[in-house]
Write a protein that holds these residues in place. Structure first.
Motif, PDB file in Angstrom:
ATOM      1  N   LEU A   1       8.003  31.668  37.795  1.00  0.00           N
ATOM      2  CA  LEU A   1       9.536  31.838  36.980  1.00  0.00           C
ATOM      3  C   LEU A   1      10.249  32.624  37.742  1.00  0.00           C
ATOM      4  O   LEU A   1       9.989  33.800  38.348  1.00  0.00           O
ATOM      5  N   LEU A   2      11.662  32.393  37.905  1.00  0.00           N
ATOM      6  CA  LEU A   2      12.480  33.207  38.719  1.00  0.00           C
ATOM      7  C   LEU A   2      12.957  34.770  37.945  1.00  0.00           C
ATOM      8  O   LEU A   2      13.128  34.600  36.932  1.00  0.00           O
ATOM      9  N   VAL A   3      12.989  35.591  38.523  1.00  0.00           N
ATOM     10  CA  VAL A   3      13.162  36.957  38.166  1.00  0.00           C
ATOM     11  C   VAL A   3      14.537  37.276  38.420  1.00  0.00           C
ATOM     12  O   VAL A   3      15.070  37.243  39.567  1.00  0.00           O
ATOM     13  N   THR A   4      15.368  37.700  37.226  1.00  0.00           N
ATOM     14  CA  THR A   4      16.835  38.104  37.418  1.00  0.00           C
ATOM     15  C   THR A   4      17.317  39.505  37.136  1.00  0.00           C
ATOM     16  O   THR A   4      18.208  40.066  36.914  1.00  0.00           O
ATOM     17  N   GLU A   5      16.155  40.467  37.104  1.00  0.00           N
ATOM     18  CA  GLU A   5      16.309  41.941  36.828  1.00  0.00           C
ATOM     19  C   GLU A   5      16.993  42.540  37.946  1.00  0.00           C
ATOM     20  O   GLU A   5      16.653  42.154  39.076  1.00  0.00           O
ATOM     21  N   LYS A   6      17.592  43.638  37.764  1.00  0.00           N
ATOM     22  CA  LYS A   6      18.177  44.467  38.720  1.00  0.00           C
ATOM     23  C   LYS A   6      16.974  45.107  39.585  1.00  0.00           C
ATOM     24  O   LYS A   6      15.981  45.448  39.124  1.00  0.00           O
ATOM     25  N   TYR A   7      17.293  45.227  41.007  1.00  0.00           N
ATOM     26  CA  TYR A   7      16.382  45.997  41.791  1.00  0.00           C
ATOM     27  C   TYR A   7      16.733  47.641  41.683  1.00  0.00           C
ATOM     28  O   TYR A   7      17.924  47.794  42.507  1.00  0.00           O
ATOM     29  N   PRO A   8      16.018  48.422  41.398  1.00  0.00           N
ATOM     30  CA  PRO A   8      16.456  49.785  41.312  1.00  0.00           C
ATOM     31  C   PRO A   8      16.694  50.364  42.656  1.00  0.00           C
ATOM     32  O   PRO A   8      17.648  51.207  42.758  1.00  0.00           O
ATOM     33  N   GLU A   9      16.094  49.910  43.803  1.00  0.00           N
ATOM     34  CA  GLU A   9      16.148  50.390  44.928  1.00  0.00           C
ATOM     35  C   GLU A   9      15.891  49.413  46.144  1.00  0.00           C
ATOM     36  O   GLU A   9      14.746  49.049  46.148  1.00  0.00           O
ATOM     37  N   ILE A  10      16.628  49.262  47.251  1.00  0.00           N
ATOM     38  CA  ILE A  10      16.201  48.588  48.363  1.00  0.00           C
ATOM     39  C   ILE A  10      16.533  49.426  49.617  1.00  0.00           C
ATOM     40  O   ILE A  10      17.936  49.989  49.527  1.00  0.00           O
ATOM     41  N   TRP A  11      15.633  49.685  50.687  1.00  0.00           N
ATOM     42  CA  TRP A  11      15.944  50.567  51.522  1.00  0.00           C
ATOM     43  C   TRP A  11      15.215  50.027  53.072  1.00  0.00           C
ATOM     44  O   TRP A  11      14.223  49.268  53.019  1.00  0.00           O
ATOM     45  N   VAL A  12      15.726  50.431  54.209  1.00  0.00           N
ATOM     46  CA  VAL A  12      15.401  50.169  55.609  1.00  0.00           C
ATOM     47  C   VAL A  12      14.785  51.342  56.235  1.00  0.00           C
ATOM     48  O   VAL A  12      15.580  52.246  56.364  1.00  0.00           O
ATOM     49  N   THR A  13      13.733  51.305  56.874  1.00  0.00           N
ATOM     50  CA  THR A  13      13.264  52.550  57.641  1.00  0.00           C
ATOM     51  C   THR A  13      13.048  52.196  58.992  1.00  0.00           C
ATOM     52  O   THR A  13      12.514  51.120  59.416  1.00  0.00           O
ATOM     53  N   THR A  14      13.046  53.153  59.965  1.00  0.00           N
ATOM     54  CA  THR A  14      12.876  52.886  61.187  1.00  0.00           C
ATOM     55  C   THR A  14      11.572  53.105  61.519  1.00  0.00           C
ATOM     56  O   THR A  14      10.763  53.336  60.868  1.00  0.00           O
ATOM     57  N   PRO A  15      11.023  52.877  62.891  1.00  0.00           N
ATOM     58  CA  PRO A  15       9.469  53.131  63.090  1.00  0.00           C
ATOM     59  C   PRO A  15       9.162  54.506  62.831  1.00  0.00           C
ATOM     60  O   PRO A  15       7.943  54.714  62.662  1.00  0.00           O
ATOM     61  N   SER A  16      10.083  55.615  63.134  1.00  0.00           N
ATOM     62  CA  SER A  16       9.783  56.931  62.552  1.00  0.00           C
ATOM     63  C   SER A  16      10.065  57.247  61.200  1.00  0.00           C
ATOM     64  O   SER A  16      10.123  58.380  60.778  1.00  0.00           O
ATOM     65  N   ARG A  17      10.319  56.307  60.287  1.00  0.00           N
ATOM     66  CA  ARG A  17      10.347  56.430  58.813  1.00  0.00           C
ATOM     67  C   ARG A  17      11.643  56.888  58.621  1.00  0.00           C
ATOM     68  O   ARG A  17      11.683  57.714  57.442  1.00  0.00           O
ATOM     69  N   THR A  18      12.685  57.052  59.408  1.00  0.00           N
ATOM     70  CA  THR A  18      14.032  57.394  58.769  1.00  0.00           C
ATOM     71  C   THR A  18      14.826  56.317  58.295  1.00  0.00           C
ATOM     72  O   THR A  18      14.831  55.201  58.756  1.00  0.00           O
ATOM     73  N   ARG A  19      15.458  56.411  57.127  1.00  0.00           N
ATOM     74  CA  ARG A  19      16.317  55.593  56.372  1.00  0.00           C
ATOM     75  C   ARG A  19      17.313  55.355  56.953  1.00  0.00           C
ATOM     76  O   ARG A  19      18.306  56.262  57.202  1.00  0.00           O
ATOM     77  N   VAL A  20      17.767  54.120  57.509  1.00  0.00           N
ATOM     78  CA  VAL A  20      19.105  53.836  58.122  1.00  0.00           C
ATOM     79  C   VAL A  20      19.960  52.843  57.215  1.00  0.00           C
ATOM     80  O   VAL A  20      21.215  52.556  57.529  1.00  0.00           O
ATOM     81  N   ALA A  21      19.432  52.383  56.066  1.00  0.00           N
ATOM     82  CA  ALA A  21      20.134  51.643  55.010  1.00  0.00           C
ATOM     83  C   ALA A  21      19.442  51.725  53.688  1.00  0.00           C
ATOM     84  O   ALA A  21      18.225  51.907  53.780  1.00  0.00           O
TER      85      ALA A  21
END
Length: 577
Positions: free
Chosen positions: A21-41
């Protein structure tokens, strides 16, 4: 894989439960990290009302190279991660493919290996090609052959098994490595392959066999005979031995050999070819079975189809399964049916039926009828025509309806409750092809073109389906080979439905050790041997109806007779369990 300065595109799709079943709830958080675990987005409270989220962010011109991680947190605070790679690379302009046989026969004198080099837009590559062929051995048997020639698209090389010392060194695999160098630029691309050496001309594969030998019903086994290259071996004489007798049969056009045995106990069925081209140290194929015990010598056998059940996305699959039945001193039966799939039971509205849905146990009168058995498949002949006591044998059909969301493994259980309190049961597992609840396809059209040309693609699907179409440059795929395999969304979704290896659906109810210990020592004075370890060991050669329920993952609470009463003590002592 991305290059520095490129735009990274992210799509997020969440499906819930076995029904996907398709989920339509909000995503509280989405993020991207570099190889050194630094968030870039990072994105917070991402709207998912449409069921599919599209995001993107720009890489810096000189970013940190390596493995980046995209993390998605759902409303239950569960985090799902997927990785991609950032690397400075040059896209390959052409592709090299080795066209070699998967198998060759050891006594074959020669074999050919083809090599093709094409640009990503389909034109042939000019240059030279070097091929290295090795027998993958060491010391005195090690052999490597290297050849070089010009190439303009495709070419072929010839090798002999003698120069690779296949016979005298018992070579099992030949390794192939190819390097193509582009004319004028010196750019190189490689490819490789393995060629397996078969010592025998034929091989057997079991395509169907009854799991248990049931009283007063035949035991059926079907095997496919193929040549070493996988093609069907038709009209080949085969010797089949079982129950102390042997028979000569011929394989069908598809290589199938069907065997039927009437004997009440079948320890094994041995199959071997009659001609002497089978030069191998491998033993003939053997099919074994466990005998089923019934106090009344009654039986039920579901004859499941061999191989995987076909599944069409968005459509129900209907099967008509033949069921063989035998009983003594009875002409009535009440058949129950239950279908289960991991990790849950099918709802009552989605049940198995005999022609029409069965709302509950159904009783009807049996009429003795001939079973669908080809006399040419029999090894030991038909049973007596007028046995004593009389035996009623019959065949009927069960209609199984599988929804498109059925898990890859579906278990079917049927049982008959006799008037004397005995339960006679059988169970089978159906392997179902993986498919989703809706269909989607890209109609045939223009599939490739040179760089800079515009190509039009279309996607067709059912109404209200959430679809996604991805387009990747062929050069990017070639550059990513051997780095990080990324399975398709369908593979990921369906793999999540597969039960984990080694995990059963429920704890087993059958414990032959304890049951037989109690039966053997019932009425004796002293410690219950089922709680004593190290002195005795107990077992049974038989299975019973309780085992059928156990195989289906169903817990049984009943005052009827399901467990067998055949137990024995193993000889010798054991040190523990």
């Amino acid at each position: 894989m991305y290059k520095p300065g490129q735009e990274v595109k992210v799509r997020v799709l969440s499906l819930h439960g076995a029904e996907l079943l398709l989920v339509t709830e909000k995503y509280p958080e989405i993020w991207v990290t570099t190889p050194s675990r630094t968030r870039v987005a990072q994105w917070n409270n991402v709207d998912n009302s449409g069921g599919l989220v599209h995001l993107s962010f720009q890489l810096a011109d000189e970013p940190e190279q390596g493995i980046y991680t995209i993390s998605v947190k759902n409303s239950q605070n569960k985090v799902t991660e997927v990785m991609f790679e950032v690397e400075e690379y040059v896209l390959p302009r052409f592709e090299v493919k080795v066209n070699s046989p998967v198998y060759i026969l050891a006594r074959a004198k020669a074999f050919s290996i083809g090599v093709c080099a094409e640009y990503t837009f389909g034109q042939p590559v000019r240059g030279n090609v070097t091929i290295e062929v090795s027998n993958s051995l060491r010391n005195q048997c090690q052999t490597k052959l290297v050849k070089t020639k010009d190439i303009a698209g495709c070419t072929a090389f010839q090798f002999t098994t003698e120069e690779l010392r296949v016979i005298d060194c018992s070579v099992r695999v030949v390794a192939v490595e190819v390097v193509v160098e582009e004319e004028g630029t010196g750019v190189r691309q490689t490819d490789g392959a393995n060629i397996w050496i078969e010592m025998q001309l034929y091989s057997f594969k079991i395509v169907y066999k009854d799991k248990y030998k049931k009283p007063n019903l035949p035991y059926t086994l079907k095997a496919r005979l193929t040549f070493f290259n996988g093609t069907a071996a038709e009209r080949v004489p085969v010797e089949v031995c079982a129950a102390g007798k042997c028979a000569t049969m011929f394989t069908q056009e598809d290589g199938i050999i069907a065997t039927v045995v009437w004997a009440n106990y079948v320890e094994s069925i041995k199959i071997s070819t009659l001609d002497h081209v089978l030069t191998s140290d491998r033993p003939p194929s053997i099919g074994t079975s466990s005998p089923f015990y019934s106090p009344s010598n009654s039986s039920l056998v579901i004859q499941a189809p061999g191989g995987r059940v076909k599944c069409v996305p968005g459509q129900k699959t209907r099967l008509n399964l033949p069921v063989l039945f035998s009983c003594q001193q009875s002409s009535r039966a009440g058949i129950h049916a239950q279908k289960t799939q991991a990790p849950r039971n099918i709802s009552p509205s989605d049940r198995v039926s005999r022609k029409d849905p069965i709302p509950g146990p159904k009783r009807w009168n049996w009429r003795a009828s001939e079973l669908p058995i080809d006399p040419d498949h029999l090894i030991d002949g038909f049973p007596p025509t007028y046995p004593s006591p009389p035996i009623v044998r019959a065949k009927f059909s069960l209609q199984v309806v599988l929804p498109p969301t059925a898990s890859p493994k579906v278990k079917l259980l049927i049982w008959d409750t006799r008037d004397d309190g005995e339960v006679v049961a059988d169970s089978v597992q159906l392997d179902v092809e993986r498919c989703l609840g809706f269909s989607a396809q890209t109609p045939r059209g223009q599939r490739h073109g040179p760089p800079g040309e515009e190509i039009e693609l279309s996607l067709e699907s059912e109404a209200h389906a959430v679809c996604s179409l991805g387009v990747v440059d062929r050069s990017s795929e070639l550059a990513a080979q051997g780095l990080h395999y990324r399975p398709s969304a369908e593979t990921l979704l369906l793999a999540s439905l597969q039960p984990r290896r080694g995990c059963s659906w429920s704890p087993p109810q059958v414990d032959d050790e304890k049951y037989c210990a109690r039966k053997i020592f019932e009425g004796s004075v002293g410690e219950d041997p089922s709680h004593s370890f190290g002195e005795h060991s107990y077992s049974s050669d038989y299975v019973d109806s309780l085992k059928m329920f156990d195989n289906s993952g169903l817990l049984v609470i009943s005052d009827m007779t399901l467990e067998l009463d055949h137990a024995k003590e193993r000889t010798g002592k054991v040190s523990g369990r």
